[in-house]
Design a protein around this motif. Structure first.
Motif, mmCIF file in Angstrom:
data_model
loop_
_atom_site.group_PDB
_atom_site.id
_atom_site.type_symbol
_atom_site.label_atom_id
_atom_site.label_comp_id
_atom_site.label_asym_id
_atom_site.label_seq_id
_atom_site.Cartn_x
_atom_site.Cartn_y
_atom_site.Cartn_z
ATOM 1 N N GLU A 157 -39.775 19.123 5.294
ATOM 2 C CA GLU A 157 -40.983 18.534 5.874
ATOM 3 C C GLU A 157 -40.938 17.012 5.739
ATOM 4 O O GLU A 157 -40.997 16.471 4.641
ATOM 5 N N ALA A 204 -52.835 20.340 9.276
ATOM 6 C CA ALA A 204 -51.713 21.050 9.901
ATOM 7 C C ALA A 204 -50.572 21.221 8.911
ATOM 8 O O ALA A 204 -49.968 22.296 8.815
ATOM 9 N N LEU A 205 -50.284 20.174 8.142
ATOM 10 C CA LEU A 205 -49.229 20.256 7.124
ATOM 11 C C LEU A 205 -49.603 21.282 6.059
ATOM 12 O O LEU A 205 -48.777 22.106 5.659
ATOM 13 N N HIS A 246 -51.477 23.852 6.316
ATOM 14 C CA HIS A 246 -51.334 25.196 6.881
ATOM 15 C C HIS A 246 -49.862 25.612 6.917
ATOM 16 O O HIS A 246 -49.523 26.724 6.507
ATOM 17 N N ARG A 247 -48.991 24.709 7.396
ATOM 18 C CA ARG A 247 -47.551 25.016 7.489
ATOM 19 C C ARG A 247 -46.927 25.287 6.124
ATOM 20 O O ARG A 247 -46.128 26.207 5.968
ATOM 21 N N THR A 260 -49.514 29.361 4.477
ATOM 22 C CA THR A 260 -48.630 30.406 4.988
ATOM 23 C C THR A 260 -47.545 30.793 3.988
ATOM 24 O O THR A 260 -46.787 31.712 4.242
ATOM 25 N N HIS A 261 -47.486 30.098 2.862
ATOM 26 C CA HIS A 261 -46.475 30.391 1.839
ATOM 27 C C HIS A 261 -47.103 31.335 0.817
ATOM 28 O O HIS A 261 -48.022 30.962 0.090
#
Length: 157
Positions: A96, A125-126, A128-129, A133-134
């Motif tokens: 990232e 957004a970061l 969430h990514r 989601t982890h």
């Protein structure tokens, strides 16, 4: 002290200090600045690089001039702290671009990240990514910088 630190002499230290202030000097300029011959300077810089003392030479970009106006310091706690799960998370954040630094820390959270993004929607957004989601991320605590009173890249040598 590490073996490399003990091997640094006054010339190495002068070179390192000068390069940390401005790495754009030509070899001739650097040699004059640290009071050594050009061949000596070139050899010393090459040796410091080969020994890993100089990791790389970069340009430091002003975040606000390129649209990265929001700095976040983010604490991450994982559910499972096994070595392979820690490495898995490190690999995720390594890919990232907005994550400038990642530290394993103790005590407290498992990681502290330094993040630079354009704005709050970009941070969301970061987050969430990387975090929501982890499946192994248990807790995220973010601090947002309101003013940078000091920023330094030099290390005292």
């Amino acid at each position: 002290m590490s073996e490399t630190t003990e091997q640094l002499d006054d010339i190495d230290r002068r070179i390192l200090n000068a390069l940390q202030i401005d790495a754009s000097h030509t070899n001739a300029e650097l040699a004059e600045l640290v009071h050594v011959s050009q061949p000596t300077c070139l050899r010393r810089v090459k040796q410091l690089t080969e020994n890993g003392v100089i990791e790389r030479q970069v340009a430091i970009v002003a975040p606000d001039k390129v649209g990265a106006r929001l700095t976040a310091i983010v604490e991450i706690t994982l559910d499972v702290q096994a070595a392979d799960r820690m490495e898995e998370f490190e690999n995720v954040v390594a890919d990232e671009a907005a994550v400038l630094q990642c530290y394993r820390v103790s005590p407290g959270p498992d990681f502290v990240l330094m993040v630079q993004v354009a704005d709050m929607p970009a941070y969301h957004a970061l987050a969430h990514r990387l975090f929501t989601t982890h499946s192994n991320v248990r807790n995220v605590k973010a601090y947002f910088s309101t003013f940078r009173s000091k920023f330094e890249t030099r290390i005292a040598v």
